[in-house]
Motif scaffolding. Sequence first.
Motif, PDB file in Angstrom:
ATOM      1  N   ALA A 161      35.715 -24.394  51.398  1.00  0.00           N
ATOM      2  CA  ALA A 161      35.880 -23.204  52.237  1.00  0.00           C
ATOM      3  C   ALA A 161      34.559 -22.530  52.572  1.00  0.00           C
ATOM      4  CB  ALA A 161      36.805 -22.216  51.533  1.00  0.00           C
ATOM      5  N   LEU A 162      33.503 -22.839  51.840  1.00  0.00           N
ATOM      6  CA  LEU A 162      32.209 -22.224  52.111  1.00  0.00           C
ATOM      7  C   LEU A 162      31.598 -22.801  53.383  1.00  0.00           C
ATOM      8  CD1 LEU A 162      30.709 -22.150  48.492  1.00  0.00           C
ATOM      9  CD2 LEU A 162      31.599 -20.217  49.810  1.00  0.00           C
ATOM     10  N   PRO A 163      30.850 -21.988  54.129  1.00  0.00           N
ATOM     11  CA  PRO A 163      30.331 -22.445  55.431  1.00  0.00           C
ATOM     12  C   PRO A 163      29.446 -23.684  55.340  1.00  0.00           C
ATOM     13  CG  PRO A 163      29.300 -20.382  54.759  1.00  0.00           C
ATOM     14  CD  PRO A 163      30.464 -20.607  53.849  1.00  0.00           C
ATOM     15  N   GLU A 164      28.652 -23.809  54.296  1.00  0.00           N
ATOM     16  CA  GLU A 164      27.769 -24.959  54.156  1.00  0.00           C
ATOM     17  C   GLU A 164      28.034 -25.727  52.867  1.00  0.00           C
ATOM     18  OE1 GLU A 164      23.621 -24.249  55.023  1.00  0.00           O
ATOM     19  OE2 GLU A 164      24.128 -22.433  56.146  1.00  0.00           O
ATOM     20  N   GLY A 165      29.218 -25.568  52.320  1.00  0.00           N
ATOM     21  CA  GLY A 165      29.572 -26.294  51.115  1.00  0.00           C
ATOM     22  C   GLY A 165      28.652 -25.964  49.954  1.00  0.00           C
ATOM     23  N   LEU A 166      28.208 -26.995  49.257  1.00  0.00           N
ATOM     24  CA  LEU A 166      27.322 -26.794  48.104  1.00  0.00           C
ATOM     25  C   LEU A 166      25.970 -26.232  48.495  1.00  0.00           C
ATOM     26  CD1 LEU A 166      28.050 -30.013  46.031  1.00  0.00           C
ATOM     27  CD2 LEU A 166      28.574 -27.661  45.358  1.00  0.00           C
ATOM     28  N   ASP A 167      25.597 -26.335  49.750  1.00  0.00           N
ATOM     29  CA  ASP A 167      24.303 -25.831  50.204  1.00  0.00           C
ATOM     30  C   ASP A 167      24.383 -24.387  50.701  1.00  0.00           C
ATOM     31  OD1 ASP A 167      22.889 -28.222  49.698  1.00  0.00           O
ATOM     32  OD2 ASP A 167      23.748 -29.108  51.519  1.00  0.00           O
ATOM     33  N   THR A 168      25.484 -23.726  50.448  1.00  0.00           N
ATOM     34  CA  THR A 168      25.629 -22.323  50.829  1.00  0.00           C
ATOM     35  C   THR A 168      24.819 -21.434  49.894  1.00  0.00           C
ATOM     36  OG1 THR A 168      27.869 -22.740  51.659  1.00  0.00           O
ATOM     37  CG2 THR A 168      27.277 -20.449  51.188  1.00  0.00           C
ATOM     38  N   ILE A 169      24.033 -20.538  50.465  1.00  0.00           N
ATOM     39  CA  ILE A 169      23.300 -19.553  49.661  1.00  0.00           C
ATOM     40  C   ILE A 169      24.288 -18.509  49.168  1.00  0.00           C
ATOM     41  CG2 ILE A 169      21.450 -17.861  49.638  1.00  0.00           C
ATOM     42  CD1 ILE A 169      20.420 -20.656  50.014  1.00  0.00           C
ATOM     43  N   VAL A 170      24.383 -18.350  47.855  1.00  0.00           N
ATOM     44  CA  VAL A 170      25.410 -17.469  47.292  1.00  0.00           C
ATOM     45  C   VAL A 170      24.993 -16.011  47.274  1.00  0.00           C
ATOM     46  CG1 VAL A 170      26.321 -19.333  45.884  1.00  0.00           C
ATOM     47  CG2 VAL A 170      24.588 -17.802  44.912  1.00  0.00           C
ATOM     48  N   GLY A 171      23.737 -15.707  47.630  1.00  0.00           N
ATOM     49  CA  GLY A 171      23.303 -14.317  47.686  1.00  0.00           C
ATOM     50  C   GLY A 171      22.846 -13.780  46.345  1.00  0.00           C
ATOM     51  N   GLU A 172      22.329 -12.553  46.369  1.00  0.00           N
ATOM     52  CA  GLU A 172      21.818 -11.909  45.156  1.00  0.00           C
ATOM     53  C   GLU A 172      22.914 -11.773  44.111  1.00  0.00           C
ATOM     54  OE1 GLU A 172      18.752 -10.328  42.871  1.00  0.00           O
ATOM     55  OE2 GLU A 172      18.633 -11.129  44.906  1.00  0.00           O
ATOM     56  N   ARG A 173      22.697 -12.359  42.934  1.00  0.00           N
ATOM     57  CA  ARG A 173      23.665 -12.337  41.829  1.00  0.00           C
ATOM     58  C   ARG A 173      25.013 -12.945  42.227  1.00  0.00           C
ATOM     59  NH1 ARG A 173      22.317  -8.755  37.540  1.00  0.00           N
ATOM     60  NH2 ARG A 173      20.356  -7.652  37.922  1.00  0.00           N
ATOM     61  N   GLY A 174      25.018 -13.822  43.247  1.00  0.00           N
ATOM     62  CA  GLY A 174      26.257 -14.475  43.666  1.00  0.00           C
ATOM     63  C   GLY A 174      27.198 -13.563  44.416  1.00  0.00           C
ATOM     64  N   VAL A 175      26.629 -12.629  45.202  1.00  0.00           N
ATOM     65  CA  VAL A 175      27.451 -11.625  45.886  1.00  0.00           C
ATOM     66  C   VAL A 175      28.408 -12.258  46.893  1.00  0.00           C
ATOM     67  CG1 VAL A 175      25.782 -11.212  47.742  1.00  0.00           C
ATOM     68  CG2 VAL A 175      27.346  -9.379  47.049  1.00  0.00           C
ATOM     69  N   MET A 176      28.101 -13.466  47.365  1.00  0.00           N
ATOM     70  CA  MET A 176      28.963 -14.138  48.339  1.00  0.00           C
ATOM     71  C   MET A 176      30.235 -14.685  47.700  1.00  0.00           C
ATOM     72  SD  MET A 176      27.607 -14.103  51.406  1.00  0.00           S
ATOM     73  CE  MET A 176      28.364 -15.518  52.211  1.00  0.00           C
ATOM     74  N   LEU A 177      30.289 -14.718  46.382  1.00  0.00           N
ATOM     75  CA  LEU A 177      31.425 -15.293  45.679  1.00  0.00           C
ATOM     76  C   LEU A 177      32.240 -14.201  45.004  1.00  0.00           C
ATOM     77  CD1 LEU A 177      29.631 -18.306  43.937  1.00  0.00           C
ATOM     78  CD2 LEU A 177      30.710 -18.251  46.197  1.00  0.00           C
ATOM     79  N   SER A 178      33.497 -14.504  44.741  1.00  0.00           N
ATOM     80  CA  SER A 178      34.340 -13.578  43.997  1.00  0.00           C
ATOM     81  C   SER A 178      34.007 -13.661  42.511  1.00  0.00           C
ATOM     82  CB  SER A 178      35.821 -13.923  44.227  1.00  0.00           C
ATOM     83  OG  SER A 178      36.125 -15.188  43.637  1.00  0.00           O
ATOM     84  N   GLY A 179      34.600 -12.749  41.745  1.00  0.00           N
ATOM     85  CA  GLY A 179      34.341 -12.758  40.314  1.00  0.00           C
ATOM     86  C   GLY A 179      34.797 -14.052  39.663  1.00  0.00           C
ATOM     87  N   GLY A 180      35.988 -14.532  40.055  1.00  0.00           N
ATOM     88  CA  GLY A 180      36.478 -15.787  39.504  1.00  0.00           C
ATOM     89  C   GLY A 180      35.627 -16.974  39.900  1.00  0.00           C
TER      90      GLY A 180
END
Length: 653
Positions: free
Chosen positions: A523-542
Amino acid sequence: MSEQNPQRASPLDTLRAVLRFLYRYAGRYWVSYLFGFAALFATNWAVVRIPTLVGEILNTLERAGVAEAELSTAVSAEMAAAIEPVSALALELMLWASALIVVRTLSRVLFFNPGRDIQYRLGVDLFAHLLTLQRPFYARRRVGELVSVAANDTQSVRLLVGFAGLQVCNVAVAIPLHLYQMLRTDWVLTLWCVAPVVLGGIYMRWTVQRFYTLIRSSLEKLAALSDRVLESFSGVGTIRAHVAEEAAVERFERYNRDYLDLQLDIASLRAFAMPALAFSGYVGTGLVLWVGGNRVLAGQLEVGDLATFTALLISLVSILTSLAWVLTAFSRGTVALSRVQELLDADPELPEVEHREPLASPPRVELRELSFTHEGREEPALQGISVVVEPGHTLGIFGRTGSGKTTLIDLLARVYTPPRGAVLVDGHDVRGWELEGLREGVAVVPQSPFLFSTTLRDNIRLLGEGAYTAKADAEVAGPRLALFRHRRRDAGGAASAPGAASGPDPRLERVIDSACLGPDVSALPEGLDTIVGERGVMLSGGQRQRTALARALYREPNLLLLDDVLSAVDQATEAKLVDAIRSLRGRAGSGPGGAPTTVIVSHRTSVLEHADEILVLDQGEVIERGTHAELLAKGGAYAAAHAHQREEAKADG
């Protein structure tokens, strides 16, 4: 001495820090500094020689003019011959002027370039040393202060060994040469101009002391300002959620105003110091022109000597005037150096190493009456805990918030140093185990995992791939970083370069599937190469928790420590992850020596069902222990929690 508010170093301590730093970092550039000093000496010799040549030319022309006026035109040819030395003096003057450009430029290159190299090496060594320091150190230090020291203070040190070092050496050479030539020209005028310059020097002594105090305060306030900025950025979500932007800006403005006011005080002191020094020099120049002019009229001094003396004095005044800038750079550099050195000297607080072998197979973990109290607290976090976890087995830890579960994980991971003889791994006291070898075989998934602002792929692999050469370590990196890399090689690991490109990675695909990250990656725009942002802000807690779990599984550890890693996932995902963790016991290839020894903390009883033994903690003490079935049969706190959670699951389902 409290590290939160460290005592201010005495001038003697500062001098020792400077000398130790010069020996350690600047010593390797002694050839560059030696030739730079030689070029600096040549520069000042040219600066002193040029006015002397001008004076000699004027004296020669004056004598020739007087003689020509007194003699008849019949001897004018002899007078022409008498002024021929002027041509030689003029040629020498042009040569010195040309040489001045070259040696002055060379002196700056030879002084400034080592300063940049030293800043680089100092920054690398500081970062590498901070990585060796333990959790209590960071509890006593503010992050903003550490960032300020690493960014601002190291730059001030560069100015100290570059600009300030050049200027200090320049003053040390220029003043004696100027005074020597002035005394040779006319010692009477020298005495007349020395008095106001001495008064200026007395004023500068007070200025130096005041500068040092203000500079230290400014660096401390800059550190406080940096800490405020970092704290505000980290909590920007909370600030917005509570509509506290105005209060945050007000607090930032207060810190910023304090720093600004102190900088204005420094600027005012420097701005007043320069005119004060210039005034003392101009007073000396006025005295020279008045006394020297009268002596010229009286025939006691030649015009050329007066011109030479005046030019030397003006040059000396300009050197003294620049001392205000030199003092700022020198004071800031010495204060910054003492702050940097304080961090470099910080004790890692590690006991003596007694066992250096890497953790090469699933270990036997034993706790013997483990008790532990956090620094600054009176109540113990853990009391009298004893348990044995056989190789490849799983220990479950259950308890309410504040019962000491995370502290126990931190002690096993050597985040904190346990008491002697309280924690044994494969029969060795974990206190005496070299951290590098121990942590090579340990993977920890904390309750609040940290993700770096890079791709999801690099967050899971973390170490990346590739290798550095020993030659590169020695020539490019600082000694501390080189030591890190060599230790990793000696332990059989790869000194890796994060972010290195690679081909297909079957292990990565396997752990993504085990951590239930497959659908999320798709579901991520670039799959494993997606930048997750500072402290993983692009991802949910889970997603962050499962990424951290995948990171741990990717390492194929021999000791796996899981601290409530399933708290932010739904029940369906939890069941899959529990199965993945449980399957490690049946997978012979899960680690270098088989299934890992696992310690898992959870407030969900369903996560702990497969554990070989479960400890129930309350206020740091074991109140129940046994397998899942045994604890349910006892009907205690664990059984009550299990029943409550089952009822909640039925209500939600």
